[in-house]
Scaffold this active site. Structure first.
Site, PDB file in Angstrom:
ATOM      1  N   ASP A   1      11.135  -1.861   0.781  1.00 53.23           N
ATOM      2  CA  ASP A   1      10.048  -0.895   0.744  1.00 53.23           C
ATOM      3  C   ASP A   1      10.558   0.333   1.514  1.00 53.23           C
ATOM      4  O   ASP A   1      11.607   0.289   2.167  1.00 53.23           O
ATOM      5  CB  ASP A   1       8.765  -1.464   1.371  1.00 53.23           C
ATOM      6  CG  ASP A   1       7.528  -0.659   0.948  1.00 53.23           C
ATOM      7  OD1 ASP A   1       7.688   0.501   0.484  1.00 53.23           O
ATOM      8  OD2 ASP A   1       6.401  -1.158   1.097  1.00 53.23           O
TER       9      ASP A   1
HETATM   10  C1  BGC Z   1       4.652   1.541  -0.316  1.00 51.42           C
HETATM   11  C2  BGC Z   1       5.262   1.092  -1.610  1.00 51.42           C
HETATM   12  C3  BGC Z   1       5.708   2.283  -2.406  1.00 51.42           C
HETATM   13  C4  BGC Z   1       6.678   3.096  -1.569  1.00 51.42           C
HETATM   14  C5  BGC Z   1       7.220   4.312  -2.282  1.00 51.42           C
HETATM   15  C6  BGC Z   1       5.533   2.498   0.427  1.00 51.42           C
HETATM   16  O1  BGC Z   1       4.819   3.063   1.470  1.00 51.42           O
HETATM   17  O2  BGC Z   1       4.385   0.419   0.511  1.00 51.42           O
HETATM   18  O3  BGC Z   1       4.348   0.335  -2.337  1.00 51.42           O
HETATM   19  O4  BGC Z   1       6.305   1.857  -3.604  1.00 51.42           O
HETATM   20  O5  BGC Z   1       6.012   3.527  -0.394  1.00 51.42           O
HETATM   21  O6  BGC Z   1       6.251   5.297  -2.385  1.00 51.42           O
END
Ligand code: BGC
Length: 821
Positions: free
Chosen positions: A266
């Site tokens: 993530d």
């Molecule tokens: C989120 C993800 C997301 C990523 C990219 C993170 O803060 O937890 O679900 O895909 O950001 O935006």
């Protein structure tokens, strides 16, 4: 943490300016199911590439970088032009493609799942798959399959259900849809990312049986559907960060499930170089803090054998090859088909619409009758939740307009004011224009004066501003800062609706109880590069009473009332209560007292407590319905379609009666650790085990017609059991039935088991009087438990009870079946 926040804020701000571009339409979808062909390990093309890539080139494939031609997506990997390895663009999910251009804003995944129809999930996936490719993307950062464990979790709208079978069916079908269009899917967030509070650090302690029987099943189903990528979660699982957790990344994902794709972090979820790459992480996002130069040095000084780098590269290139990205065999990027996608968005919003209550024939509404529409989201469409799930919709219509065309006389009352009213100039000394301050770039502006309050009262100050949140004006009342910076991620993940005014200015609120008399007010503001526009407004007891009085008058004068209630959730933040925010409870009480033919439409993220339920005529749960939500809501209210949705989560009666109530170790955690001590008894399993009555049970949802259920038979098959029964539409109109099959525990297993679990379901459209014999196959997996001593699934043999119900609590038929090998 601070460092991480500032890195992330830079990223968000970079991608923050949403611009509008023309929408391309037309063109047929190219079926590319062939790209999903099975492959045994890496092909010769990938092996030959690995042989020719330099160490630096390999490492450049293992982490994100800045996109020189960004389309506003979340992530980018540059590729290796020398060897024709193309770049990868990675966009969020999950309710549409999140780039700076317009896309179809689909209903939130929880609304999709409410239809209990994997076929719709496949079509939802196809819309996103095609749009993602049309919008220049290669990888979609979706679907999210974490289970709904706590009603407070800020992302419950982004995921499917509290039940692992339903979540598994949804995720698998959606991935097939996405990847069938040639876009690589990423199932997230692996694993146990079931809340937002402390998501960056919380250590989830969970036993093996619970993990396998609940949360991991959805991820396993995603692997079964051949997801190209998996996103590791922020949190720790049993003491180790998910993105360096060997049990999760290697033992389970690779060895037990045979996953062949790649694992990315993530955003900013990596914590190490050596531990992460050796545990099974393949790609760091969105930068290369740990898998960039640090990894190169580790390889060069012998701490990390290069084979780990090769392994990660191989996993990424193998998926790229499978999708035709290495040899140019990927089909050309299609155009968007906005009208067709919008039609799917509407169909799904109608299919998932969940009618929780309908008394005194309140619904469907009669065309042409007088109608009062109340609530801010009756006028402003509530399209989607906040955070990375926000999509720039093609359009968003007002529910008011959709209802206008069907009602006779229609009146509208705000009822609850989200954006405040002007502060009277007479209350400010010296007076200033609190409705429209415009500062030029660099201009500094200060106000020192007093605000006079006519009576003791609760004031909610509402600041509207055009700058980045961190550059907003500073407002001090009697020395207290009215809009302090929120801790952690609060500033970057604010809800989609309540944190922006209709004209696009950002909004922050601050509430104080003020004594009658003069209060010192100090404002300091500075114009940024683009200048600064701001206004300061307020709601008070008096303005609120006025708003409610207008709503009550409108309700009294109309035959029917539709009251839109909202709750604005976002990633990064959990709710602190399941009550509706603001003063909505009081509003609903006043309006229902004036007119009991009131339907409350809920645009909320997850479960809500409803102390006012008994006074309403009807309650319709629409969650965040996407860009076609207004049309879908109006169609359901007027009975143009049957409300086809059923609850995918139990709705608790209040904040004290649900699976994580009353024990902070269970939620939100104590001293950084959280214990999933409810074990396998999560969701409806907990209510059944504890004998607690939910407000509305899992699986509940009403139709405009009625159904009868009869002739249940269950027989053993080679693969599990086959359950058959008859459903008949006993009403006078066509409608949707969603019979659910539940199975009780095995008498032979010495393992913890639930009172009953969902074992299958069927969505049926039946005409008035129509009768259908339905067969539901229950798989061996559903009849099995995970044995932590043997680290494997064991079939629950012996005599087991089978029920057919219309919810986990409304069990209409019952029989027994002997399960055996
Ligand atoms: C989120 C993800 C997301 C990523 C990219 C993170 O803060 O937890 O679900 O895909 O950001 O935006």
């Amino acid at each position: 943490m601070t460092d991480t926040v500032s890195r992330r804020s830079a990223l968000r701000l970079l991608g923050g300016a949403i611009t509008v571009a023309a929408t391309a339409t037309g063109g047929l979808t190219t079926p590319v199911h062939a790209l999903n062909r099975p492959e045994a390990g890496a092909g010769p093309r990938v092996e030959s590439l690995i042989g020719r890539l330099t160490l630096d080139e390999k490492i450049s494939l293992l982490h994100g970088a800045t996109d020189p031609n960004s389309l506003g997506q979340a992530g980018y990997v540059p590729g290796v032009p020398r060897l024709n390895v193309p770049p990868l663009r990675l966009a969020d999910g999950p309710a549409g493609v999140r780039v700076t251009r317009h896309a179809t804003a689909l209903p939130a995944p929880v609304l999709l799942a409410s239809a209990f129809d994997p076929e719709l999930a496949r079509r939802y996936g196809r819309v996103i798959g095609r749009e993602g490719r049309a919008l220049g993307q290669d990888v979609l950062l979706s679907p999210m399959v974490n289970l709904i464990r706590t009603p407070y979790a800020g992302r419950n709208f982004e995921t499917f259900s509290e039940d692992p079978l339903l979540a598994s069916d949804m995720v698998a079908a959606e991935i097939e849809g996405i990847q069938g269009e040639g876009l690589i899917a990423t199932v997230k967030h692996y694993a146990m990312n079931n809340q937002e509070q402390d998501r960056m650090s919380v250590d989830v302690r969970v036993d093996e049986q619970t993990m396998h029987e609940l949360e991991l099943r959805g991820f396993e189903a995603a692997v079964g559907a051949r997801t190209g990528a998996v996103m590791g979660a922020y949190n720790k699982v049993n003491g180790t960060f998910a993105c360096e957790n060997r049990t999760l990344l290697t033992d389970v994902l690779r060895e037990q499930w045979g996953f062949e794709g790649w694992v990315m972090t993530d955003w900013f979820a990596a914590h190490s170089t050596v531990a992460a790459i050796t545990a099974g992480l393949d790609m760091e996002m969105p930068d290369g803090t740990y898998l960039g130069t640090a990894l190169r040095s580790a390889v060069q000084n012998g701490t990390v054998p290069e084979r780990y780098v090769d392994r990660a590269v191989r996993r990424i290139l193998t998926v790229m090859d499978r999708f035709g990205l290495l040899d140019g065999s990927a089909p050309p990027r299609p155009d968007r088909d906005a009208p067709a996608s919008a039609a799917v968005a509407r169909e799904i919003a109608e299919a998932g619409a969940t009618l929780l209550r309908n008394e005194r024939r309140t619904l469907p509404l009669a065309r042409g009758g007088s109608l009062a529409v109340i609530g801010p989201t009756g006028a402003l469409p509530f399209v989607s939740g906040g955070g990375s799930a926000h999509v720039v919709p093609d359009h968003a219509d007002s529910p008011l307009d959709a209802l206008k065309s069907r009602a006779g006389k229609l009146t509208y009352a705000l009822g609850e004011d989200l954006y405040g009213k002007a502060i009277p100039a007479s209350a400010l000394d010296p007076a200033f224009d609190s409705e429209g301050q415009q500062l030029a770039a660099g201009q500094v502006w200060t106000y020192d004066g007093t605000l006079t309050v006519p009576e003791d009262d609760e004031w909610t100050f509402v600041l509207h501003f055009s700058s980045a949140p961190t550059a907003r004006p500073k407002v001090l009342l009697d020395g207290t800062e009215l809009f302090p910076q929120a801790p952690g991620y609060g500033e970057f993940f604010t809800g989609g609706l309540v944190s922006a005014a209709p004209d696009g200015l950002s909004v922050r609120r601050g509430t104080l109880t003020l004594a009658k008399g003069a209060h010192t007010l100090r404002i300091t503001a500075q114009g940024g590069a683009g200048g600064l526009t701001f206004r300061l407004r307020r709601s008070t007891g008096a303005t609120r009473a006025q708003d409610v009085a207008e709503a009550v008058a409108a309700a009294r004068a109309a035959r029917d009332v539709v009251l839109f209630a909202y709750e604005d959730a976002t990633e990064g933040l959990d709710r602190t209560t399941i009550a509706l925010p603001g003063h909505q409870t009081r509003l609903i009480e006043a309006v229902t007292a004036a007119n009991p033919r009131t339907t409350v439409v809920l645009n909320t993220s997850s479960s809500t407590s409803m102390p006012w339920l008994g006074r309403t005529g009807a309650v319709l749960q629409m969650y965040y319905p996407g860009q076609e939500g207004a049309a879908a809501t109006a169609a359901v209210l007027y009975g143009e379609c049957d409300p086809g949705g059923r609850l995918t989560q139990s709705f608790p009666a209040d904040d004290d009666h649900h699976p994580v109530a009353g024990d902070p170790r269970r939620y939100p955690g104590v001293d950084g650790t959280e214990e999933y001590s409810e074990g396998i008894h999560a969701g409806y399993r907990w209510y059944d085990a504890e004998g607690v009555r939910p407000l509305f049970p899992f699986g509940h949802g009403l139709s405009y017609t009625s159904f009868s259920y009869a002739d249940l038979r269950a027989r053993r098959t080679r693969h599990g059991i086959e359950v058959t029964f008859t459903v008949r539409n006993t009403g006078r109109r066509e409608g949707i039935a969603v019979p659910q099959v539940y199975v009780g525990p095995s008498p032979r297993l010495r393992l913890e088991q639930a009172v009953r679990v969902l074992a299958g379901y069927r969505r049926l459209a039946l005409r008035a009087g129509e009768r259908r014999r339905v067969t539901v196959d229950v798989t061996a997996r559903t009849l099995s438990c995970w044995d932590p001593a043997r680290h494997t699934w064991v079939l629950g043999t012996g005599r087991r009870t089978v029920w057919v119900g219309t919810s986990s609590r409304e069990l209409r038929l019952r029989t027994n079946v002997e399960v055996g090998r």
